[in-house]
Write an enzyme that holds these catalytic residues in place. Sequence first.
Site, PDB file in Angstrom:
ATOM      1  N   CYS A 303       0.839  -1.209   0.000  1.00 38.04           N
ATOM      2  CA  CYS A 303       0.000   0.000   0.000  1.00 38.04           C
ATOM      3  C   CYS A 303       0.873   1.257   0.000  1.00 38.04           C
ATOM      4  O   CYS A 303       1.761   1.409   0.841  1.00 38.04           O
ATOM      5  CB  CYS A 303      -0.902  -0.011   1.229  1.00 38.04           C
ATOM      6  SG  CYS A 303      -1.858   1.507   1.412  1.00 38.04           S
ATOM      7  N   CYS A 306       0.597   3.179   3.507  1.00 41.85           N
ATOM      8  CA  CYS A 306       1.087   2.613   4.766  1.00 41.85           C
ATOM      9  C   CYS A 306       2.468   3.194   5.080  1.00 41.85           C
ATOM     10  O   CYS A 306       3.192   3.626   4.166  1.00 41.85           O
ATOM     11  CB  CYS A 306       1.153   1.088   4.665  1.00 41.85           C
ATOM     12  SG  CYS A 306      -0.476   0.284   4.826  1.00 41.85           S
ATOM     13  N   HIS A 393      -6.649   1.817   1.830  1.00 43.97           N
ATOM     14  CA  HIS A 393      -6.214   2.513   3.046  1.00 43.97           C
ATOM     15  C   HIS A 393      -7.079   3.756   3.247  1.00 43.97           C
ATOM     16  O   HIS A 393      -7.194   4.598   2.359  1.00 43.97           O
ATOM     17  CB  HIS A 393      -4.751   2.910   2.898  1.00 43.97           C
ATOM     18  CG  HIS A 393      -4.101   3.301   4.190  1.00 43.97           C
ATOM     19  ND1 HIS A 393      -2.961   2.679   4.649  1.00 43.97           N
ATOM     20  CD2 HIS A 393      -4.420   4.233   5.108  1.00 43.97           C
ATOM     21  CE1 HIS A 393      -2.600   3.239   5.801  1.00 43.97           C
ATOM     22  NE2 HIS A 393      -3.486   4.190   6.092  1.00 43.97           N
ATOM     23  N   HIS A 395      -8.583   7.165   3.510  1.00 40.40           N
ATOM     24  CA  HIS A 395      -8.047   8.476   3.155  1.00 40.40           C
ATOM     25  C   HIS A 395      -9.170   9.327   2.585  1.00 40.40           C
ATOM     26  O   HIS A 395     -10.226   8.824   2.191  1.00 40.40           O
ATOM     27  CB  HIS A 395      -6.922   8.345   2.122  1.00 40.40           C
ATOM     28  CG  HIS A 395      -7.399   7.845   0.787  1.00 40.40           C
ATOM     29  ND1 HIS A 395      -7.700   6.522   0.544  1.00 40.40           N
ATOM     30  CD2 HIS A 395      -7.641   8.492  -0.394  1.00 40.40           C
ATOM     31  CE1 HIS A 395      -8.106   6.367  -0.708  1.00 40.40           C
ATOM     32  NE2 HIS A 395      -8.079   7.545  -1.289  1.00 40.40           N
TER      33      HIS A 395
END
Length: 562
Positions: A303, A306, A393, A395
């Site tokens: 990712c 990350c 992820h 966001h």
Amino acid sequence: MSLAAGRAARPRPVRSRRLPTRPSPWPGGSQVLLRHVSAERTWCLLPVTVLYDDGQRFVFRIQVGTTWLAAVRPGGGRAHGWHRRWRLTATRWSGHDGTYVVDRGRWYGIVMFTDPATGELVKWYVNAQDPIQRRPWGFDTMDRELDVEVPPHGGTARWKDQHRLAKLVAEGVTTPLTARRLMHEARHAVGHLAEENWRVAMLRWTRPPMVPLDVQHLIDRLAPVPGAVAVGGPGSRGAVGTREAAGSVEAARLAGAELPPLSDVSPQPGHAAPVLIADDLTPRHVYVAAGRARRPVSVAAGCPFCPGGREVPADFETAAFPNRWPPIAPDRCEVLVHSPHHDEDFATMSPQAARRVVDLWAWRGAALADLDDVRCVLVFENRGAVAGATVEHPHSQVFALPVTPPLVEDGPPAALCPACARPDAALLIEEATGWRAAVPTAPPSPYAVRLTAPQHVASLAELDAAERDGLAGALVRTVRRLDALFHEPMPYQLWTTRPAHGEPGGHLSVTVAGLLRSPGRPRILGAAELATGLYFTPVGPAEAAAALRAAAPQPHVPEVRR
């Protein structure tokens, strides 16, 4: 000639549409567009550099080599304001550099033309024109045909185009009263130019040669310019059309040129900025961002969001960075990472972690709102692939828009604001720490929740610490309620907006639009909605509110700092 015949000979007036104004002065050095408008049609679009703007006097610089848009008749040759048909063609400013001085309310501008090689004054030029108006893209006026040339050191003035002004009066395009005013104002300017002290004072505005500007670049960067269409010509990257979002098919016709096929205006992947274009049959505006389909889809092992990933540092709590695949202007679009943990979203994070996200939104929104060409700042999040997320992820993003979108308008003052009043009890989900969570009267999705600020403020940056804590807690509880509805993560689209440059705005709210209509069944916009702009919902607002009240969020889990 009969009275009826006399009336028929006059051109039918065009109903005026209210255009947005820019209340604050343009800072020195701003690169903006000077637009000449005839009957609501763009007749000329000239990129200029602002040297001075105090609301009473406006000074611009026009540089040799600048690419601008000029009105050309269908058969070729210069088009005048009274012509019914023209197209805008990209051309280059040649001959002399110009310093353009306009005083507020005056029906003329004075141009000091200088030699681009030596900087010496070549001549003074009085241009009869409409009083100037400050706009989000720069300034609006209109050339009135009458011009006067004056030698550099004063002397006999040479009047030009008086016969054209007389023709316009005879044909009913210009009224005799307006013509007399134009003559009076031009004589006023010529009288000033006869005074040496006045000429010397004006010359202080001249500047050394500057970098030539490109009209297409400014059309892309600034607010949409009604009726601006570039058609070929030097320096043009194709055709880009921009019109007011509140326009119509008639407004498109008034623009004076037809848009080319979409393929002609799409930026080339990898090297062209996104372009805002207007549809040729509807009021719809679309950002064309070719190449965004190549942006990556993450997996947990690789990712980019990350810690230590491609876009973020190895150690952070929240992060902000420019979008590598921007759907709008590259320096007006940022990605905001909510947490270093790949699976920590509002449903699983603590209120303290959510508060850090609220602070991040407020910080980046305020920073982008201060940019000169920004009219509106949009913060939004897409949760889940159904909602449009391509990176798992958690966001959000922030867009600094050069125009106020049609659904984001200035709200009423607090005394008249419906958001300041309590909502219908049947629609209220909860009220905690001052924040109200309620289903909108006309929800945009089956299970939409609007979080309304305790006070009548326009932006997140205006919230105090307690109000930010309240919003963080409301976000956590709202997302947990949505997840509890069908015992699965609810894909949603979240958004909030704020005005720019201290302009008045509405009552701050954050909308979380849950997209599932039933377990595993997302609500997708249908053809009727895309065709009309009307929304259809399978769940009534009161029914949705009752379901969300019953879906009590789970107790908060204390934050463990990792």
